[in-house]
Scaffold this active site. Structure first.
Site, PDB file in Angstrom:
ATOM      1  N   PRO A  74      22.096  49.766  67.233  1.00 50.53           N
ATOM      2  CA  PRO A  74      21.163  48.408  67.211  1.00 50.53           C
ATOM      3  C   PRO A  74      20.965  47.623  66.051  1.00 50.53           C
ATOM      4  O   PRO A  74      20.937  46.418  65.837  1.00 50.53           O
ATOM      5  CB  PRO A  74      20.170  48.723  68.176  1.00 50.53           C
ATOM      6  CG  PRO A  74      20.265  50.070  68.487  1.00 50.53           C
ATOM      7  CD  PRO A  74      21.497  50.705  67.583  1.00 50.53           C
TER       8      PRO A  74
ATOM      9  N   GLU B 179      18.002  59.314  70.045  1.00 49.05           N
ATOM     10  CA  GLU B 179      17.442  58.262  69.377  1.00 49.05           C
ATOM     11  C   GLU B 179      18.420  57.918  68.115  1.00 49.05           C
ATOM     12  O   GLU B 179      17.997  56.980  67.432  1.00 49.05           O
ATOM     13  CB  GLU B 179      16.208  58.860  68.755  1.00 49.05           C
ATOM     14  CG  GLU B 179      15.081  59.053  69.667  1.00 49.05           C
ATOM     15  CD  GLU B 179      14.622  57.927  70.048  1.00 49.05           C
ATOM     16  OE1 GLU B 179      14.348  56.895  69.623  1.00 49.05           O
ATOM     17  OE2 GLU B 179      14.439  57.799  71.369  1.00 49.05           O
TER      18      GLU B 179
ATOM     19  N   ASP C 187      40.893  31.048  73.774  1.00 46.76           N
ATOM     20  CA  ASP C 187      39.581  31.813  74.258  1.00 46.76           C
ATOM     21  C   ASP C 187      38.211  30.946  73.646  1.00 46.76           C
ATOM     22  O   ASP C 187      38.573  30.132  72.766  1.00 46.76           O
ATOM     23  CB  ASP C 187      39.282  33.012  73.957  1.00 46.76           C
ATOM     24  CG  ASP C 187      40.240  34.013  74.467  1.00 46.76           C
ATOM     25  OD1 ASP C 187      40.898  33.795  75.634  1.00 46.76           O
ATOM     26  OD2 ASP C 187      40.465  35.052  73.936  1.00 46.76           O
TER      27      ASP C 187
HETATM   28  N1  SAH Z   1      16.182  54.845  68.442  1.00 40.38           N
HETATM   29  C1  SAH Z   1      17.118  53.777  68.263  1.00 40.38           C
HETATM   30  C2  SAH Z   1      17.946  53.567  69.728  1.00 40.38           C
HETATM   31  C3  SAH Z   1      18.914  54.407  70.010  1.00 40.38           C
HETATM   32  S1  SAH Z   1      20.033  54.011  71.267  1.00 40.38           S
HETATM   33  C4  SAH Z   1      16.550  52.385  67.918  1.00 40.38           C
HETATM   34  O1  SAH Z   1      15.497  52.257  68.279  1.00 40.38           O
HETATM   35  O2  SAH Z   1      17.261  51.864  67.081  1.00 40.38           O
HETATM   36  C5  SAH Z   1      21.111  55.373  71.096  1.00 40.38           C
HETATM   37  C6  SAH Z   1      22.340  55.062  70.716  1.00 40.38           C
HETATM   38  O3  SAH Z   1      22.917  53.959  71.414  1.00 40.38           O
HETATM   39  C7  SAH Z   1      22.392  54.534  69.296  1.00 40.38           C
HETATM   40  O4  SAH Z   1      22.532  55.598  68.581  1.00 40.38           O
HETATM   41  C8  SAH Z   1      23.630  53.567  69.232  1.00 40.38           C
HETATM   42  O5  SAH Z   1      24.875  54.249  69.081  1.00 40.38           O
HETATM   43  C9  SAH Z   1      23.938  53.202  70.893  1.00 40.38           C
HETATM   44  N2  SAH Z   1      23.382  51.786  70.882  1.00 40.38           N
HETATM   45  C10 SAH Z   1      22.119  51.290  71.624  1.00 40.38           C
HETATM   46  N3  SAH Z   1      22.131  49.941  71.696  1.00 40.38           N
HETATM   47  C11 SAH Z   1      23.124  49.623  70.867  1.00 40.38           C
HETATM   48  C12 SAH Z   1      23.522  48.195  70.564  1.00 40.38           C
HETATM   49  N4  SAH Z   1      23.011  47.094  70.876  1.00 40.38           N
HETATM   50  N5  SAH Z   1      24.761  48.154  69.858  1.00 40.38           N
HETATM   51  C13 SAH Z   1      25.576  49.084  69.410  1.00 40.38           C
HETATM   52  N6  SAH Z   1      24.904  50.679  69.881  1.00 40.38           N
HETATM   53  C14 SAH Z   1      23.847  50.638  70.403  1.00 40.38           C
END
Ligand code: SAH
Length: 220
Positions: A87, A120, A173
């Protein structure tokens, strides 16, 4: 061009990647998609892939060893960049997707290694040692990187020539660089009248100038 996806939930990909356009693109050998189970690379007991965070905090962290070994093994067959979905990465936009697709078109022998996090996230040292780019699919948090990986493979693949039925279809698109206008016009198909709602008459006029003008006036 190949996509190597690393995940601890490989089955998630089975149905999505084996349907419709992506299925046909793989059958036509335009793209290759390989899904790998990170767990298989684990040298820990019970093929463990996660552990508690040092310094405390909630949740579990994906351990570095299985991911490290998996990426090292895949780098032998895929010389492309390694992307970790996160994220906090740069948000995937149509423009970035076009950039990735162009890279593949220029060097068809390469591809991308795509790492899906869970829990996480992954141990920071993996990011430092092996990740070339962190990519987010939007400003929200998902439970894992699998949907982001599918999103990436889907939107990049459809920009590869031959993947879509008609070569030009993606040039129209919304957001496409090839299109000066940034928006999409309303689209209709059969039947001409649906629950008393009619398709605009101009679309049946056969007058391409009028139709083009109507489309420009109705961009959303
Ligand atoms: N603890 C992290 C969230 C982990 S979510 C934080 O607070 O930032 C678990 C996994 O989901 C991440 O390691 C990532 O690979 C994926 N993920 C979650 N949301 C995402 C997003 N918006 N874009 C890309 N990958 C995402």
């Amino acid at each position: 061009m190949r996509f190597d996806i690393l995940t601890i939930f490989p089955q998630i990909f089975d149905s999505y990647l084996d349907q419709s356009i992506l299925k046909r693109a793989q059958a036509k050998k335009l793209i290759e998609i390989h899904v790998h189970d990170i767990r298989k690379y684990s040298k820990q007991s019970h093929k463990k892939v996660d552990d508690i965070p040092y310094g405390g905090g909630a949740g579990m962290v994906m351990t570095p060893q299985p991911i490290y070994d998996a990426i090292k093994a895949l780098k032998k067959v895929n010389k492309g960049r390694v992307i970790y979905f996160s994220p906090r990465g740069a948000v995937l936009t149509q423009q970035r997707a076009e950039k990735y697709a162009q890279e593949l078109i220029k060097k068809p022998k390469t591809g991308f290694i795509l790492l899906c996090g869970r829990y996480e996230g992954i141990d920071e040292r993996i990011i430092e040692m092996l990740i070339d780019e962190e990519v987010s699919i939007g400003k929200y948090i998902l439970t894992g990187g699998e949907i982001p990986a599918m999103t990436f493979v889907d939107c990049v693949s459809r920009l590869i020539p031959g993947v879509l039925g008609k070569e030009e279809s993606h040039l129209n698109d919304s957001f496409s660089k090839a299109l000066k206008r940034k928006k999409e016009y309303p689209i209709y198909t059969r039947p001409r009248v649906f629950k008393n709602k009619k398709v605009p008459d101009v679309l049946f006029s056969g007058n391409h100038k009028d139709i083009e003008q109507w489309k420009n006036q109705h961009l959303k």
